[in-house]
Design an enzyme around this catalytic site. Structure first.
Site, PDB file in Angstrom:
ATOM      1  N   GLY A  13    -142.139 -19.887  69.399  1.00 50.45           N
ATOM      2  CA  GLY A  13    -142.150 -19.086  68.168  1.00 50.45           C
ATOM      3  C   GLY A  13    -143.340 -18.150  68.095  1.00 50.45           C
ATOM      4  O   GLY A  13    -143.726 -17.534  69.087  1.00 50.45           O
ATOM      5  N   ASN A  82    -150.274 -23.222  62.270  1.00 53.32           N
ATOM      6  CA  ASN A  82    -149.073 -22.409  62.474  1.00 53.32           C
ATOM      7  C   ASN A  82    -147.782 -23.227  62.429  1.00 53.32           C
ATOM      8  O   ASN A  82    -146.735 -22.703  62.054  1.00 53.32           O
ATOM      9  CB  ASN A  82    -149.192 -21.707  63.845  1.00 53.32           C
ATOM     10  N   ILE A  85    -141.498 -25.527  59.790  1.00 51.45           N
ATOM     11  CA  ILE A  85    -140.046 -25.643  59.950  1.00 51.45           C
ATOM     12  C   ILE A  85    -139.340 -25.050  58.727  1.00 51.45           C
ATOM     13  O   ILE A  85    -139.963 -24.845  57.680  1.00 51.45           O
ATOM     14  CB  ILE A  85    -139.601 -27.119  60.083  1.00 51.45           C
ATOM     15  N   GLN A 141    -137.068 -16.568  48.204  1.00 51.82           N
ATOM     16  CA  GLN A 141    -135.867 -16.322  48.997  1.00 51.82           C
ATOM     17  C   GLN A 141    -134.802 -17.343  48.628  1.00 51.82           C
ATOM     18  O   GLN A 141    -135.107 -18.544  48.561  1.00 51.82           O
ATOM     19  CB  GLN A 141    -136.192 -16.410  50.507  1.00 51.82           C
ATOM     20  N   GLY A 143    -132.288 -20.075  48.873  1.00 54.38           N
ATOM     21  CA  GLY A 143    -132.111 -21.119  49.883  1.00 54.38           C
ATOM     22  C   GLY A 143    -133.403 -21.631  50.477  1.00 54.38           C
ATOM     23  O   GLY A 143    -133.383 -22.452  51.400  1.00 54.38           O
ATOM     24  N   TYR A 147    -139.306 -24.182  51.419  1.00 53.64           N
ATOM     25  CA  TYR A 147    -140.139 -23.398  52.344  1.00 53.64           C
ATOM     26  C   TYR A 147    -141.102 -22.487  51.567  1.00 53.64           C
ATOM     27  O   TYR A 147    -142.295 -22.408  51.871  1.00 53.64           O
ATOM     28  CB  TYR A 147    -139.215 -22.573  53.245  1.00 53.64           C
ATOM     29  N   PRO A 177    -146.556 -13.557  57.587  1.00 54.99           N
ATOM     30  CA  PRO A 177    -145.622 -12.765  58.395  1.00 54.99           C
ATOM     31  C   PRO A 177    -144.315 -12.539  57.646  1.00 54.99           C
ATOM     32  O   PRO A 177    -143.884 -13.381  56.854  1.00 54.99           O
ATOM     33  CB  PRO A 177    -145.361 -13.646  59.630  1.00 54.99           C
ATOM     34  N   GLY A 178    -143.705 -11.417  57.934  1.00 52.53           N
ATOM     35  CA  GLY A 178    -142.344 -11.173  57.458  1.00 52.53           C
ATOM     36  C   GLY A 178    -141.355 -11.819  58.407  1.00 52.53           C
ATOM     37  O   GLY A 178    -141.641 -12.859  59.006  1.00 52.53           O
TER      38      GLY A 178
HETATM   39  N1  CAA Z   1    -128.880 -14.470  44.822  1.00 49.53           N
HETATM   40  C1  CAA Z   1    -128.539 -15.488  44.023  1.00 49.53           C
HETATM   41  N2  CAA Z   1    -127.713 -16.475  44.388  1.00 49.53           N
HETATM   42  C2  CAA Z   1    -127.235 -16.423  45.622  1.00 49.53           C
HETATM   43  C3  CAA Z   1    -127.559 -15.385  46.523  1.00 49.53           C
HETATM   44  C4  CAA Z   1    -128.400 -14.373  46.064  1.00 49.53           C
HETATM   45  N3  CAA Z   1    -128.783 -13.359  46.864  1.00 49.53           N
HETATM   46  N4  CAA Z   1    -126.924 -15.629  47.690  1.00 49.53           N
HETATM   47  C5  CAA Z   1    -126.239 -16.776  47.523  1.00 49.53           C
HETATM   48  N5  CAA Z   1    -126.416 -17.238  46.275  1.00 49.53           N
HETATM   49  C6  CAA Z   1    -125.847 -18.435  45.689  1.00 49.53           C
HETATM   50  C7  CAA Z   1    -124.348 -18.485  45.858  1.00 49.53           C
HETATM   51  O1  CAA Z   1    -123.705 -17.852  44.770  1.00 49.53           O
HETATM   52  C8  CAA Z   1    -124.053 -19.967  45.847  1.00 49.53           C
HETATM   53  O2  CAA Z   1    -124.058 -20.488  44.523  1.00 49.53           O
HETATM   54  P1  CAA Z   1    -123.042 -21.677  44.105  1.00 49.53           P
HETATM   55  O3  CAA Z   1    -123.491 -22.905  44.838  1.00 49.53           O
HETATM   56  O4  CAA Z   1    -123.176 -21.789  42.636  1.00 49.53           O
HETATM   57  O5  CAA Z   1    -121.674 -21.259  44.551  1.00 49.53           O
HETATM   58  C9  CAA Z   1    -125.279 -20.557  46.514  1.00 49.53           C
HETATM   59  O6  CAA Z   1    -126.335 -19.560  46.422  1.00 49.53           O
HETATM   60  C10 CAA Z   1    -125.026 -20.870  47.961  1.00 49.53           C
HETATM   61  O7  CAA Z   1    -124.527 -19.709  48.620  1.00 49.53           O
HETATM   62  P2  CAA Z   1    -123.753 -19.808  49.974  1.00 49.53           P
HETATM   63  O8  CAA Z   1    -122.365 -20.287  49.776  1.00 49.53           O
HETATM   64  O9  CAA Z   1    -123.972 -18.522  50.728  1.00 49.53           O
HETATM   65  O10 CAA Z   1    -124.522 -21.024  50.678  1.00 49.53           O
HETATM   66  P3  CAA Z   1    -124.677 -21.408  52.147  1.00 49.53           P
HETATM   67  O11 CAA Z   1    -124.999 -22.852  52.116  1.00 49.53           O
HETATM   68  O12 CAA Z   1    -123.586 -20.928  53.007  1.00 49.53           O
HETATM   69  O13 CAA Z   1    -125.995 -20.568  52.609  1.00 49.53           O
HETATM   70  C11 CAA Z   1    -128.283 -20.309  52.886  1.00 49.53           C
HETATM   71  C12 CAA Z   1    -127.198 -20.750  51.936  1.00 49.53           C
HETATM   72  C13 CAA Z   1    -128.277 -21.193  54.149  1.00 49.53           C
HETATM   73  C14 CAA Z   1    -129.624 -20.488  52.204  1.00 49.53           C
HETATM   74  C15 CAA Z   1    -128.080 -18.836  53.295  1.00 49.53           C
HETATM   75  O14 CAA Z   1    -127.974 -18.084  52.115  1.00 49.53           O
HETATM   76  C16 CAA Z   1    -129.200 -18.303  54.125  1.00 49.53           C
HETATM   77  O15 CAA Z   1    -129.295 -18.557  55.312  1.00 49.53           O
HETATM   78  N6  CAA Z   1    -130.095 -17.489  53.521  1.00 49.53           N
HETATM   79  C17 CAA Z   1    -131.221 -16.902  54.209  1.00 49.53           C
HETATM   80  C18 CAA Z   1    -132.403 -17.812  54.110  1.00 49.53           C
HETATM   81  C19 CAA Z   1    -133.560 -17.198  54.835  1.00 49.53           C
HETATM   82  O16 CAA Z   1    -133.936 -16.059  54.631  1.00 49.53           O
HETATM   83  N7  CAA Z   1    -134.175 -17.964  55.709  1.00 49.53           N
HETATM   84  C20 CAA Z   1    -135.267 -17.469  56.478  1.00 49.53           C
HETATM   85  C21 CAA Z   1    -135.500 -18.385  57.647  1.00 49.53           C
HETATM   86  S1  CAA Z   1    -136.746 -17.741  58.721  1.00 49.53           S
HETATM   87  C22 CAA Z   1    -138.151 -17.930  57.857  1.00 49.53           C
HETATM   88  O17 CAA Z   1    -138.213 -18.542  56.831  1.00 49.53           O
HETATM   89  C23 CAA Z   1    -139.374 -17.293  58.443  1.00 49.53           C
HETATM   90  C24 CAA Z   1    -140.124 -16.559  57.405  1.00 49.53           C
HETATM   91  O18 CAA Z   1    -141.231 -16.973  57.056  1.00 49.53           O
HETATM   92  C25 CAA Z   1    -139.573 -15.302  56.886  1.00 49.53           C
END
Ligand code: CAA
Length: 240
Positions: A13, A82, A85, A141, A143, A147, A177-178
């Site tokens: 990573g 660093n 997860i 963010q 979900g 985190y 970081p972004g």
């Molecule tokens: N705003 C508000 N609500 C939202 C939304 C949004 N933009 N997007 C989805 N939702 C809601 C949905 O309406 C749904 O609500 P209900 O349960 O009431 O139906 C709920 O959130 C779940 O939506 P999904 O059906 O899309 O759920 P999922 O389980 O398939 O996916 C998730 C959820 C896994 C979190 C997915 O949205 C995702 O992967 N999001 C991105 C997360 C992310 O950015 N991760 C970064 C990882 S890398 C990192 O973190 C490094 C760093 O430092 C940047």
């Protein structure tokens, strides 16, 4: 004497380029990893950087692991927290296990690791602690309540620790970081990641080397007047 740097989660990573950049700068570098044996063995073979295995969320494992590190390499001058997860999922469906795992690995680890080096840094009158937070600590963010909480916690931790140690030659800074092109970010589903990239003003993921350069900058002796700061490196996604 060559300064010694330790990077947690340093075999993959963002951590691996950080370790390499510090090594290129002339530091003695050691890294920790947790579960990916194959990546760790390959990293050690390719770079010659010693790797140590333990769970950074476990206080006793950190203290025991660090005893071995001190014995082999001496005291740590530069600590890069660093290792981290994700366990993404909306809070209304999130398990206690996922919450605890993320907070433990990302945030409690900072206490565990820093606790093992801070007294020695204070006695020796020098230290650099660099905490790798995230843009999502600042913007939130969907979900990522677990985190975002852990990474925002790292920023508060950074500020408090900076104040406590300012008079001891120790600087404590965070980098936020972004979205960086790593396995962690690539684990986000393709359509969601495409949507995210569209929101980044620079229109692309960052490169881990772009974070590593900032770590080298903050680790330098000449960066001694920068402390308690959070450096955003996110392609313009969030500005101060
Ligand atoms: N705003 C508000 N609500 C939202 C939304 C949004 N933009 N997007 C989805 N939702 C809601 C949905 O309406 C749904 O609500 P209900 O349960 O009431 O139906 C709920 O959130 C779940 O939506 P999904 O059906 O899309 O759920 P999922 O389980 O398939 O996916 C998730 C959820 C896994 C979190 C997915 O949205 C995702 O992967 N999001 C991105 C997360 C992310 O950015 N991760 C970064 C990882 S890398 C990192 O973190 C490094 C760093 O430092 C940047």
């Amino acid at each position: 004497m060559t300064k010694v740097a330790l990077v947690t989660g340093g075999t993959r990573g963002i951590g691996a380029p950080i370790a390499l950049a510090l090594k290129d700068k002339g530091y003695t570098v050691v890294v920790t990893y947790h579960s990916n044996e194959g990546a760790a063995r390959k990293f050690q073979k390719d770079t010659g950087i010693p790797v140590y295995q333990w769970d950074i969320s476990d206080f006793d494992a950190c203290q025991n692991g660090m005893k071995e590190v001190f014995k082999n390499h001496g005291p740590i001058d530069i600590l890069v927290n660093n290792g981290g997860i994700t366990r993404d999922g909306v809070l209304h469906r999130q398990s206690t296990d996922h919450w605890n795992h993320v907070i433990g690995t990302n945030l409690t680890s900072c206490f565990n690791m820093t606790r093992s080096v801070i007294e020695s840094m204070r006695e020796r009158g020098f230290g650099r602690i660099i905490n790798i937070s995230s843009v999502n600590a600042l913007k939130g963010q969907v979900g990522q309540a677990n985190y975002c909480a852990s990474k925002a916690g790292m920023i508060g931790f950074t500020k408090a620790l900076a104040l406590e140690n300012a008079k001891k030659g120790i600087t404590v800074n965070a980098i936020a970081p972004g979205y960086i092109d790593t396995d962690m970010v690539r684990a986000v589903s393709e359509p969601i990641l495409e949507q995210i990239i569209k929101t980044i003003p620079l229109g692309r993921l960052g490169q881990a080397e772009e974070i590593a350069r900032a770590v080298v900058f903050l680790a330098d002796d000449h960066a001694g007047y920068i402390t308690g700061e959070t450096l955003n490196i996110n392609g313009g996604l969030v500005c101060n």
